[in-house]
Design a protein around this motif. Structure first.
Motif, PDB file in Angstrom:
ATOM      1  N   LEU A  67      11.229   6.683  -3.120  1.00 25.18           N
ATOM      2  CA  LEU A  67      10.974   5.331  -3.035  1.00 25.18           C
ATOM      3  C   LEU A  67      11.841   4.646  -2.158  1.00 25.18           C
ATOM      4  O   LEU A  67      11.562   3.514  -1.392  1.00 25.18           O
ATOM      5  N   ARG A  94       1.970  -1.887  -5.087  1.00 24.70           N
ATOM      6  CA  ARG A  94       3.351  -1.902  -5.479  1.00 24.70           C
ATOM      7  C   ARG A  94       3.641  -1.467  -6.947  1.00 24.70           C
ATOM      8  O   ARG A  94       4.351  -0.721  -7.439  1.00 24.70           O
ATOM      9  N   SER A  95       2.643  -2.178  -7.714  1.00 25.73           N
ATOM     10  CA  SER A  95       2.941  -1.605  -9.142  1.00 25.73           C
ATOM     11  C   SER A  95       2.105  -0.497  -9.331  1.00 25.73           C
ATOM     12  O   SER A  95       3.040   0.484 -10.313  1.00 25.73           O
ATOM     13  N   CYS A  98       5.085   2.003  -8.401  1.00 26.56           N
ATOM     14  CA  CYS A  98       6.144   1.976  -9.254  1.00 26.56           C
ATOM     15  C   CYS A  98       5.828   2.658 -10.440  1.00 26.56           C
ATOM     16  O   CYS A  98       6.625   3.420 -11.194  1.00 26.56           O
ATOM     17  N   HIS A 101       5.949   6.231  -9.816  1.00 24.45           N
ATOM     18  CA  HIS A 101       7.347   6.786  -9.641  1.00 24.45           C
ATOM     19  C   HIS A 101       8.395   6.872 -10.922  1.00 24.45           C
ATOM     20  O   HIS A 101       9.060   7.704 -11.005  1.00 24.45           O
ATOM     21  N   SER A 102       7.725   5.968 -11.972  1.00 21.69           N
ATOM     22  CA  SER A 102       8.589   6.101 -13.183  1.00 21.69           C
ATOM     23  C   SER A 102       8.017   6.661 -14.489  1.00 21.69           C
ATOM     24  O   SER A 102       8.363   6.915 -15.377  1.00 21.69           O
TER      25      SER A 102
END
Length: 218
Positions: A67, A94-95, A98, A101-102
């Motif tokens: 990221l 973008r949400s 993320c 990614h998490s």
């Protein structure tokens, strides 16, 4: 500019920033570190103080994490449309990035890519998901269907045109294909399957996949 990455046959985390840099037309060298070997940690440490790939070396600075490399690319190549132009779509994109990614730890663990599970190969038998994995798959399909219905009518990708979100979800598509996940059984109406096809037929991914097959062939 050097991108330190793992084997293209199964390093899904390396795939993400590689796709972004290719989209940007960046001129970069690749430094391959073979994963799952006795000397892997030592080899990575020579290039990446954090001990992980992917890592980007540029202008005397080391940038680690897929990221972070992606955010750097957005600054270095501002004229490349890495995010949707519409601001609402951009916020949602973008949400989704993320969240990818998490979250989805079970998906990463249970559908892990490894030497015996290369992303460029489809295994013989479908994987039977655990309840926790099924929950992750259902959430993924809801995520894709929602973004596609709200913002993705203008093209084959999640927000119409290709974006960072597609770079981050391409490894998921490869995992689903390799493990032969039944998307219909998890709420897909064909949207997720069509989106997967778009991701896995994108030219940059096909180039990556071909390199992965060459690695397997030795």
């Amino acid at each position: 500019m050097k991108l330190i990455l793992g084997d293209k046959a199964y390093s899904t985390w390396s795939l993400r920033p590689w796709l972004v840099l290719k989209r940007c037309g960046a001129d970069f060298d690749e430094v391959m570190v073979h994963l799952n070997r006795p000397d892997t940690a030592e080899a990575i440490a020579r290039h990446a103080p954090a001990g992980k790939v992917p890592t980007l070396q540029v202008d005397g600075v080391t940038i680690w994490d897929s990221l972070a490399i992606t955010l750097w690319a957005g600054e270095r190549f501002p004229d490349v449309a890495l995010w949707p132009a519409d601001r609402h779509a951009r916020w949602v994109a973008r949400s989704t990035v993320c969240e990818m990614h998490s979250a989805f730890g079970t998906l990463r663990g249970e559908l892990g890519m490894a030497p015996d599970h290369p992303m460029c190969v489809v295994q013989d038998q479908p994987h039977v998901p655990s309840e926790a994995l099924s929950a992750d798959i259902r959430r993924m399909i809801v995520l894709w269907k929602d973004a596609k219905s709200r913002f993705g009518q203008g093209g084959p990708f999640l927000f119409g045109d290709w974006s960072v979100a597609d770079a981050f979800f391409t490894p998921v598509a490869a995992r689903f294909r390799h493990f032969r996940i039944d998307l219909n059984a998890h709420g897909d109406d064909g949207t997720a399957a069509s989106y997967m096809d778009a991701l896995l037929s994108q030219p940059d991914f096909l180039e990556w996949e071909e390199a992965g097959r060459a690695e397997l062939a030795g």
